[in-house]
Design a protein around this motif. Structure first.
Motif: not given
Length: 215
Positions: A90, A156-157, A159-160, A163-164, A180, A184-185, A188
């Motif tokens: 990611t 969800s990951l 989407c997250f 989305g950012t 960002r 996120m991480w 999570l």
């Protein structure tokens, strides 16, 4: 051979120009004439390689998929834990979204309802499959509890992550993406990783952000 090389260079130039315009202005707002002008090529050169704007979009999505698969191979070949491999993937995508207009355009095309031609999978489907496999590996390695629904977390990951970028496009520069992803991480990891292992992965998230943050 020289003619073939020139043709390949021209094709790459057209794709990069189209990607830059698709990313900045959107697919629908970009015309073939805009791409010709931005790439500084003739209409004949463009039509030699691409019969329609849809073909350019498909070429960008194919390059995005190739880049993703290359990043997966790189992380898989270095002996990382499954969770670390997923995190590095990611962050790698975030770095390329800063550096590469083709990847940025691919993401914008994917969120814009552009049809992806078979057999190429939709980028989000491809990412969810990749993320799910890494999360299942993390469960086996005890970095994620066995009761975690890997499919739901992968969804969800994605989407997250997406989305950012979608929100950020109108609110902040793309260079903000590594920050960002780190945020996120941090969320999570605190929700997924057992307490005894969190420090390692929180530290990793901070280190990866420093490694790819623009100078």
């Amino acid at each position: 051979m020289a003619r073939q090389l020139r043709a390949e260079q021209t094709r790459a130039t057209i794709i990069t120009a189209a990607a830059d315009l698709f990313d900045r202005h959107g697919y629908e707002s970009t015309s073939l004439s805009d791409i010709v002008e931005h790439a500084r090529v003739t209409k004949g050169a463009l039509y030699f390689h691409f019969a329609a704007k849809e073909d350019l979009a498909q070429a960008i999505l194919e390059l995005q998929s190739e880049t993703c698969r290359r990043l997966v191979r790189q992380t898989d070949n270095r002996g990382y834990s499954s969770l670390e491999a997923l995190m590095r993937l990611t962050f790698g995508l975030a770095r390329l979204s800063v550096e590469d207009p083709v990847l940025r355009a691919g993401l914008r095309l994917a969120t814009g309802g552009i049809r992806v031609r078979s057999p190429l999978p939709h980028p989000f489907t491809e990412w969810m499959d990749i993320f799910t496999a890494r999360l299942l590996g993390a469960v086996k390695e005890s970095d994620v509890p066995p009761e975690v629904d890997a499919d739901a977390v992968a969804h969800s990951l994605v989407c997250f992550f997406v989305g950012t970028r979608v929100v950020g496009r109108s609110r902040e520069p793309v260079a903000r993406q590594p920050r960002r992803v780190a945020e996120m991480w941090q969320i999570l990891i605190r929700g997924l990783v057992p307490v005894t292992r969190r420090a390692r992965y929180l530290s990793l998230a901070a280190r990866l952000e420093r490694e790819i943050a623009p100078v």
